[in-house]
Design an enzyme around this catalytic site. Structure first.
Site, PDB file in Angstrom:
ATOM      1  N   ASP A 160       0.839  -1.191   0.000  1.00 17.09           N
ATOM      2  CA  ASP A 160       0.000   0.000   0.000  1.00 17.09           C
ATOM      3  C   ASP A 160       0.881   1.249   0.000  1.00 17.09           C
ATOM      4  O   ASP A 160       1.965   1.258   0.585  1.00 17.09           O
ATOM      5  CB  ASP A 160      -0.928   0.013   1.219  1.00 17.09           C
ATOM      6  CG  ASP A 160      -0.167   0.125   2.535  1.00 17.09           C
ATOM      7  OD1 ASP A 160       0.045   1.263   3.010  1.00 17.09           O
ATOM      8  OD2 ASP A 160       0.252  -0.922   3.071  1.00 17.09           O
ATOM      9  N   SER A 161       0.419   2.290  -0.699  1.00 21.81           N
ATOM     10  CA  SER A 161       1.095   3.580  -0.751  1.00 21.81           C
ATOM     11  C   SER A 161       2.540   3.416  -1.240  1.00 21.81           C
ATOM     12  O   SER A 161       2.756   2.872  -2.322  1.00 21.81           O
ATOM     13  CB  SER A 161       1.009   4.265   0.614  1.00 21.81           C
ATOM     14  OG  SER A 161       1.361   5.614   0.528  1.00 21.81           O
ATOM     15  N   ALA A 162       3.524   3.824  -0.454  1.00 19.86           N
ATOM     16  CA  ALA A 162       4.915   3.621  -0.871  1.00 19.86           C
ATOM     17  C   ALA A 162       5.232   2.138  -1.011  1.00 19.86           C
ATOM     18  O   ALA A 162       6.064   1.751  -1.842  1.00 19.86           O
ATOM     19  CB  ALA A 162       5.873   4.269   0.123  1.00 19.86           C
ATOM     20  N   HIS A 287      -6.900   8.196   1.440  1.00 14.41           N
ATOM     21  CA  HIS A 287      -5.722   7.339   1.328  1.00 14.41           C
ATOM     22  C   HIS A 287      -5.659   6.312   2.465  1.00 14.41           C
ATOM     23  O   HIS A 287      -5.793   6.656   3.628  1.00 14.41           O
ATOM     24  CB  HIS A 287      -4.479   8.238   1.348  1.00 14.41           C
ATOM     25  CG  HIS A 287      -3.215   7.574   0.969  1.00 14.41           C
ATOM     26  ND1 HIS A 287      -2.983   7.065  -0.300  1.00 14.41           N
ATOM     27  CD2 HIS A 287      -2.085   7.329   1.679  1.00 14.41           C
ATOM     28  CE1 HIS A 287      -1.767   6.558  -0.342  1.00 14.41           C
ATOM     29  NE2 HIS A 287      -1.208   6.694   0.841  1.00 14.41           N
TER      30      HIS A 287
END
Length: 316
Positions: A160-162, A287
């Site tokens: 997830d995300s980075a 997010h």
């Protein structure tokens, strides 16, 4: 000790002029063990003695006792490359729930964080974790849970995300080095960005400061800045060679990163990549909302879609 701030990436991290790093989130940890809510068991292992890097393994107890082969998930946490770990409360809870729902074996990877360890350290670490896991494919690796329970014909990488950014880079490297045939890639609110504004992304400098600044912090040596293929994935001329069969991209309607996730999926569909890419959007959410409110309706839908994707490979 200096109180003068050199770089402020609140609410994630601050860097002081004397070099001190203050992480504002993601420092709490929980021990491995039996989770009474999900029934899943976990333990910590070292996957790289050279860099003293570890991972947390998760499995349903029944699979361990029966030696039942289950899909293997390599999971990479988010946090802007600079915070969090597999041992934090939100990731420990998420992996317990995901493993229980999907009936899989998971390796949640710890990797070196920026700014102390700029990229490509995180990319290299997560690639090393995948290699460590794949070394068990013959059934004689150092970790018995993987020898007994992991089905290496059904390997997935997710983040997830980075962590989604890193998962993508792992899949790209897999295409080059042909380590294993990855069944699928799951990118949750992926951290991709670029110099030029697209879609609903902020147009003003202040609105773009955090995602832009975090990339410069993570990869200060990048020659292409925000158009480096490592952050602007759709600018990568090698994207059509992505090394997996299927891709699931999960985005959230109120997330400023969502348009990059959509563009990633669309580009894969147009550039000759031979696999299947699909996207799922959570309406009204921001997010990585599912990590902080896992009981909400949209988090349940996101979990259901992920579980369905991870189970697609069970019948070959």
């Amino acid at each position: 000790m200096s109180t003068d701030i050199a770089q402020d990436f609140s609410p994630l991290i601050r860097i002081y002029k004397d070099g001190r790093v203050e992480r504002l989130l993601g420092t709490a940890t929980l021990p491995a063990g039996h989770d009474p809510t999900s029934g899943v068991v976990s333990k910590d292992i070292v996957y790289s003695t050279q860099s003293t890097l570890s991972a947390r393994l998760y499995a349903p107890p029944s699979a361990i006792s029966a030696g039942k082969k289950l899909p293997l998930l390599i999971y990479i946490h988010g946090g802007g490359f600079c915070i969090e770990s597999p041992f934090s409360p939100i990731y420990h809870a998420h992996l317990n729930a995901l493993v229980a729902e999907a009936q899989i074996v998971a390796v949640s990877v710890d990797y070196r964080l920026v700014p102390e360890h700029p990229l490509p350290c995180a990319y290299d670490d997560c690639w090393a974790a995948l290699k460590w896991a794949v070394a068990h494919a013959g059934g004689s690796g150092p970790e018995e849970w993987l020898n007994a329970c992991a089905d290496f014909g059904r390997v997935f990488v997710a983040g997830d995300s980075a962590g989604a950014n890193i998962a993508h880079r792992v899949a790209m490297r897999n295409a080059e080095e042909k380590l294993i045939e990855l069944w699928g890639l799951v990118l949750v609110d992926p951290y991709f960005w670029g110099e030029d504004q697209i879609g609903d992304e902020p147009k003003d400098e202040a609105g773009r400061a955090l995602p832009s600044g975090l990339w410069r912090l993570a990869n200060p040596g990048s020659k292409n800045g925000l158009d480096d293929p490592e952050i602007n994935a759709t600018a990568d001329p090698k994207l059509s060679g992505l090394g997996c069969r299927r891709v699931l991209v999960l985005v959230a309607e109120k997330d400023s990163l969502k348009d990059r996730g959509r563009l990633y999926c669309e580009t894969l569909g147009k550039n000759g990549w031979p696999g299947k890419a699909e996207i799922h959007e959570a309406k009204g959410e921001n997010h990585v909302f599912h990590l902080f409110d896992p009981a909400c309706e949209n988090a349940a839908a996101r979990m259901k879609r992920t579980v369905s994707f991870l189970n697609e490979g069970k019948d070959g």
